[in-house]
Motif scaffolding. Structure first.
Motif, PDB file in Angstrom:
ATOM      1  N   ASP A  34       0.795  -1.268   0.496  1.00  0.00           N
ATOM      2  CA  ASP A  34       0.374  -0.311   0.044  1.00  0.00           C
ATOM      3  C   ASP A  34       0.780   1.447   0.189  1.00  0.00           C
ATOM      4  OD1 ASP A  34       0.974  -0.337   2.259  1.00  0.00           O
ATOM      5  OD2 ASP A  34      -0.673   0.010   3.928  1.00  0.00           O
ATOM      6  N   GLN A  35       2.360   1.373  -0.110  1.00  0.00           N
ATOM      7  CA  GLN A  35       3.510   2.430   0.009  1.00  0.00           C
ATOM      8  C   GLN A  35       4.080   1.567  -1.107  1.00  0.00           C
ATOM      9  OE1 GLN A  35       4.228   2.991   3.690  1.00  0.00           O
ATOM     10  NE2 GLN A  35       5.262   0.716   4.058  1.00  0.00           N
ATOM     11  N   ASP A  36       5.588   2.564  -1.463  1.00  0.00           N
ATOM     12  CA  ASP A  36       5.711   2.619  -1.609  1.00  0.00           C
ATOM     13  C   ASP A  36       6.994   1.578  -1.339  1.00  0.00           C
ATOM     14  OD1 ASP A  36       5.489   3.430  -4.677  1.00  0.00           O
ATOM     15  OD2 ASP A  36       6.624   5.435  -3.951  1.00  0.00           O
ATOM     16  N   MET A  37       7.634   0.666  -2.334  1.00  0.00           N
ATOM     17  CA  MET A  37       8.919   0.022  -1.147  1.00  0.00           C
ATOM     18  C   MET A  37       9.967   0.132  -1.645  1.00  0.00           C
ATOM     19  SD  MET A  37       6.532  -4.015  -0.512  1.00  0.00           S
ATOM     20  CE  MET A  37       7.717  -3.854   1.128  1.00  0.00           C
ATOM     21  N   LEU A  38      11.282   0.098  -1.195  1.00  0.00           N
ATOM     22  CA  LEU A  38      12.571   0.331  -1.499  1.00  0.00           C
ATOM     23  C   LEU A  38      13.506  -0.405  -1.357  1.00  0.00           C
ATOM     24  CD1 LEU A  38      14.680   2.787  -1.544  1.00  0.00           C
ATOM     25  CD2 LEU A  38      15.149   3.389   0.167  1.00  0.00           C
ATOM     26  N   TYR A  39      13.766  -0.691  -2.449  1.00  0.00           N
ATOM     27  CA  TYR A  39      15.105  -2.006  -2.571  1.00  0.00           C
ATOM     28  C   TYR A  39      16.780  -2.004  -2.588  1.00  0.00           C
ATOM     29  CZ  TYR A  39      10.122  -4.508  -3.345  1.00  0.00           C
ATOM     30  OH  TYR A  39       9.032  -5.099  -3.429  1.00  0.00           O
TER      31      TYR A  39
ATOM     32  N   SER B  30       3.981  -5.285  -6.819  1.00  0.00           N
ATOM     33  CA  SER B  30       4.001  -6.612  -6.286  1.00  0.00           C
ATOM     34  C   SER B  30       4.835  -6.768  -6.795  1.00  0.00           C
ATOM     35  CB  SER B  30       2.776  -7.140  -6.057  1.00  0.00           C
ATOM     36  OG  SER B  30       1.877  -6.675  -5.545  1.00  0.00           O
ATOM     37  N   THR B  31       5.181  -7.094  -8.119  1.00  0.00           N
ATOM     38  CA  THR B  31       6.259  -7.768  -8.898  1.00  0.00           C
ATOM     39  C   THR B  31       7.842  -6.540  -9.441  1.00  0.00           C
ATOM     40  OG1 THR B  31       4.703  -9.184  -9.276  1.00  0.00           O
ATOM     41  CG2 THR B  31       6.660  -9.445 -11.296  1.00  0.00           C
ATOM     42  N   VAL B  32       8.414  -6.968  -9.397  1.00  0.00           N
ATOM     43  CA  VAL B  32       9.599  -5.681  -9.709  1.00  0.00           C
ATOM     44  C   VAL B  32      10.270  -6.737 -10.606  1.00  0.00           C
ATOM     45  CG1 VAL B  32      11.647  -4.174  -9.250  1.00  0.00           C
ATOM     46  CG2 VAL B  32       9.056  -5.113  -7.685  1.00  0.00           C
ATOM     47  N   GLU B  33      10.862  -5.568 -12.013  1.00  0.00           N
ATOM     48  CA  GLU B  33      11.256  -6.381 -12.728  1.00  0.00           C
ATOM     49  C   GLU B  33      12.818  -5.055 -13.136  1.00  0.00           C
ATOM     50  OE1 GLU B  33      10.051  -8.806 -16.395  1.00  0.00           O
ATOM     51  OE2 GLU B  33      11.687  -6.764 -17.929  1.00  0.00           O
ATOM     52  N   TYR B  34      14.054  -5.702 -12.910  1.00  0.00           N
ATOM     53  CA  TYR B  34      15.357  -4.199 -12.776  1.00  0.00           C
ATOM     54  C   TYR B  34      16.339  -4.983 -13.663  1.00  0.00           C
ATOM     55  CZ  TYR B  34      18.755  -1.693 -11.150  1.00  0.00           C
ATOM     56  OH  TYR B  34      19.638  -0.220 -11.190  1.00  0.00           O
TER      57      TYR B  34
END
Length: 294
Positions: free
Chosen positions: A40-45, A67-71
């Motif tokens: 429900d908020q930005d997440m810092l990886y 929910s799914t991150v591609e980098y």
């Protein structure tokens, strides 16, 4: 009856399902899922990339609510080995994986030319198809002796050819040429391999054809030259005979030329026969027949 329960997000959990999507020569695409569904908020990886060859570290920051991150990890080296760690920015539990980038391609058109007491290896420049390759890096050459089961390092060069001497009769060899290995042989290019047993009883199809190309040319060129000379002599003889026949016909025609008619007169055998039949036959005179003179 039912009840709705909402779980409290735990930011100490590690990212889930970390894996590699695609790996190239200088980049790698990785993918993972958030520690819990529907943030429900930005997440810092924090994405840490450890170079296992150079022994260096780099850290990238990724901020997203997906929910799914591609980098995509860029500025990697061909043939490198890396350890990738992904965790939340608060240094929670981590997820990790190892990736290896694609090495440089093998040199194209590896060929062998046989000389009197040595052979020459030739290949195309790798810089023609690899933008990440610099000719100053050079190539390294290895040789495998199948009879002795020994692999030898012959040396390296920045040229597109290499001279190999002291080959033994009856031995089969395999030569490999690749982009020179860096950092104690840990980052190498793909090898181009060519079998060679020209000095033995057998012959490799690719090596023997290339090795004997000069010998075949030395035989074919003189044969073609002799054929051309023979054809030239034949044309000269035919031309002389033609001129001789033409001159003979001209002389024959001139001998039958009639200045009164302005043309040459030729009689066929049939014409001669008809004239002989119509003309009276002249016979000799007998002494018993009196000659009358009017």
């Amino acid at each position: 009856d039912y009840v709705v329960v909402k779980m409290i997000p735990d930011n100490r959990l590690p990212p889930r399902h970390l894996h590699s999507v695609h790996t190239g020569k200088t980049f790698a695409v990785i993918k993972w899922e958030s520690p819990y569904d529907s943030p429900d908020q930005d997440m810092l990886y924090a994405v840490a990339v450890k170079d296992l060859v150079r022994k260096t570290d780099r850290i990238y920051k990724v901020k997203t609510r997906n929910s799914t991150v591609e980098y995509t990890i860029k500025k990697l080296e061909p043939g490198g080995k890396y350890h990738v760690i992904v965790q939340l920015g608060n240094m929670s539990k981590e997820s990790s994986m190892k990736i290896s980038t694609v090495p440089l391609s093998a040199p194209d058109a590896l060929k062998i030319i046989t000389e009197n007491d040595h052979i020459l290896l030739f290949w195309k420049s790798l810089a023609l198809k690899e933008s990440n390759f610099n000719e100053s890096r050079g190539y390294e050459i290895h040789m495998f002796d199948s009879l002795l089961n020994i692999t030898a390092y012959l040396g390296n060069t920045t040229e597109n050819f290499f001279k190999v001497s002291n080959l033994k009769i009856g031995h089969n060899y395999s030569f490999t040429v690749q982009a020179r290995c860096l950092y104690s042989g840990q980052m190498c290019g793909e090898p181009a391999t060519l079998l060679y047993d020209e000095l033995g009883t057998g012959e490799d199809s690719s090596a023997s054809k290339t090795g004997r190309s000069t010998d075949v040319a030395a035989i074919v060129v003189p044969v073609l030259f002799l054929l051309l000379v023979t054809l030239g002599i034949g044309f000269v003889v035919l031309y002389m005979r033609h001129r001789r026949l033409q001159n003979s016909f001209t002389a024959f025609a001139n001998s039958h030329y009639s200045s009164r008619l302005g043309s040459a007169i030729f009689s066929s055998g049939d014409d001669l026969g008809d004239e002989d039949d119509e003309a009276p036959m002249i016979t000799g005179f007998s002494d018993d027949v009196p000659m009358v003179i009017a």
